[in-house]
Design a protein around this motif. Sequence first.
Motif, short mmCIF file in Angstrom:
data_model
loop_
_atom_site.label_atom_id
_atom_site.label_comp_id
_atom_site.label_asym_id
_atom_site.label_seq_id
_atom_site.Cartn_x
_atom_site.Cartn_y
_atom_site.Cartn_z
N GLU A 152 35.59 -17.88 40.02
CA GLU A 152 34.31 -17.51 40.55
C GLU A 152 33.18 -18.19 40.43
O GLU A 152 32.33 -18.51 41.21
CB GLU A 152 34.07 -16.02 40.19
CG GLU A 152 35.06 -15.04 40.40
CD GLU A 152 34.70 -13.52 39.61
OE1 GLU A 152 34.32 -12.71 40.40
OE2 GLU A 152 35.25 -13.66 38.30
N ALA A 153 32.96 -18.76 39.28
CA ALA A 153 31.69 -19.65 38.95
C ALA A 153 31.59 -20.91 39.71
O ALA A 153 30.63 -21.36 40.33
CB ALA A 153 31.71 -19.90 37.69
N ASN A 154 32.76 -21.37 40.37
CA ASN A 154 32.99 -22.56 41.13
C ASN A 154 33.08 -22.06 42.42
O ASN A 154 33.35 -22.87 43.44
CB ASN A 154 34.35 -23.33 40.79
CG ASN A 154 34.03 -24.23 39.31
OD1 ASN A 154 33.11 -24.99 39.33
ND2 ASN A 154 34.86 -23.97 38.48
N ASP A 155 33.06 -20.91 42.81
CA ASP A 155 32.66 -20.43 44.09
C ASP A 155 34.01 -20.71 45.01
O ASP A 155 33.83 -20.89 46.39
CB ASP A 155 31.52 -21.12 45.00
CG ASP A 155 30.22 -20.65 44.62
OD1 ASP A 155 30.05 -19.56 43.95
OD2 ASP A 155 29.24 -21.56 44.44
N GLN A 204 28.97 -23.38 31.46
CA GLN A 204 30.06 -23.30 30.55
C GLN A 204 31.30 -22.71 31.14
O GLN A 204 32.38 -23.16 30.93
CB GLN A 204 29.61 -22.48 29.27
CG GLN A 204 28.37 -22.78 28.68
CD GLN A 204 28.75 -24.31 27.93
OE1 GLN A 204 28.73 -25.29 28.38
NE2 GLN A 204 29.29 -24.47 26.65
N VAL A 205 30.93 -21.47 31.88
CA VAL A 205 31.98 -20.89 32.66
C VAL A 205 32.88 -21.83 33.76
O VAL A 205 34.00 -21.85 33.83
CB VAL A 205 31.79 -19.70 33.25
CG1 VAL A 205 32.76 -18.84 34.23
CG2 VAL A 205 31.18 -18.62 32.24
N LYS A 206 31.90 -22.80 34.51
CA LYS A 206 32.62 -23.55 35.47
C LYS A 206 33.35 -24.42 34.91
O LYS A 206 34.78 -24.93 35.55
CB LYS A 206 31.34 -24.19 36.11
CG LYS A 206 30.82 -23.45 37.01
CD LYS A 206 29.78 -24.16 37.98
CE LYS A 206 29.03 -23.60 39.01
NZ LYS A 206 27.95 -24.46 39.80
N ARG A 207 33.17 -25.03 33.64
CA ARG A 207 34.04 -25.98 32.80
C ARG A 207 35.31 -25.25 32.09
O ARG A 207 35.87 -25.99 31.58
CB ARG A 207 33.02 -26.77 31.87
CG ARG A 207 32.03 -27.51 32.78
CD ARG A 207 31.03 -28.35 31.93
NE ARG A 207 31.39 -28.84 30.56
CZ ARG A 207 30.55 -28.52 29.52
NH1 ARG A 207 29.36 -28.29 29.60
NH2 ARG A 207 30.99 -28.93 28.24
N GLY A 208 35.38 -23.99 32.25
CA GLY A 208 36.32 -23.39 31.57
C GLY A 208 36.20 -23.16 30.25
O GLY A 208 37.33 -22.88 29.35
N PRO A 210 36.48 -13.94 48.61
CA PRO A 210 35.32 -14.81 48.06
C PRO A 210 34.94 -14.14 46.95
O PRO A 210 34.91 -12.61 46.56
CB PRO A 210 34.32 -14.85 49.13
CG PRO A 210 34.68 -13.66 50.00
CD PRO A 210 36.18 -13.21 49.88
N ALA A 211 34.06 -14.84 46.17
CA ALA A 211 33.39 -14.17 44.80
C ALA A 211 32.31 -13.36 45.32
O ALA A 211 31.72 -13.64 46.26
CB ALA A 211 32.90 -15.39 44.11
N GLN A 212 32.32 -12.16 44.54
CA GLN A 212 31.06 -11.14 44.97
C GLN A 212 30.34 -10.83 43.66
O GLN A 212 29.39 -10.10 44.05
CB GLN A 212 31.71 -10.07 45.54
CG GLN A 212 32.45 -10.33 46.66
CD GLN A 212 33.02 -9.28 47.46
OE1 GLN A 212 32.43 -8.10 47.16
NE2 GLN A 212 34.07 -9.22 48.22
N TYR A 213 30.51 -11.14 42.52
CA TYR A 213 29.68 -10.76 41.37
C TYR A 213 29.18 -11.85 40.94
O TYR A 213 29.31 -13.12 40.47
CB TYR A 213 30.91 -10.02 40.21
CG TYR A 213 30.15 -9.27 39.33
CD1 TYR A 213 29.33 -8.35 39.67
CD2 TYR A 213 30.01 -9.89 37.94
CE1 TYR A 213 28.71 -7.49 38.50
CE2 TYR A 213 29.43 -9.29 36.93
CZ TYR A 213 28.76 -8.24 37.25
OH TYR A 213 28.12 -7.31 36.44
#
Length: 117
Positions: free
Chosen positions: A50-53, A101-105, A37-40
Amino acid sequence: VNLANVVSIGGRLKLNDFNIGVMRKRNETSGKACGFPAQYSNPQWRSPEEANDSKHLSEKVDVFSLGHILFRLICLHEPWHKLEPGYKKGEEVRSQYVNEQVKRGILPTIPKEVVET
């Protein structure tokens, strides 16, 4: 990884990413590597996964964030710097903006003076 993970030892740059390192495990049946899982939490350095969990990350997220380190070294400012188009004042607003923005790539903008060199 992020820029805080780059250290200079004897004039050589080295990566140190053991503060949230995860030992990769393998599925006993298939032999394939298990995800983690994402940790940062800082969206500025996260990959879209990571942004999308995503709960099944791999070492690819570190390769993505290494690109952000190279961005910082080349552009002379961190990715998602306050001069990004669409930047809004306030740390919480900025964090939400960057995370979306990051979630959308969407990648950070490369300054014109860097593109033209």
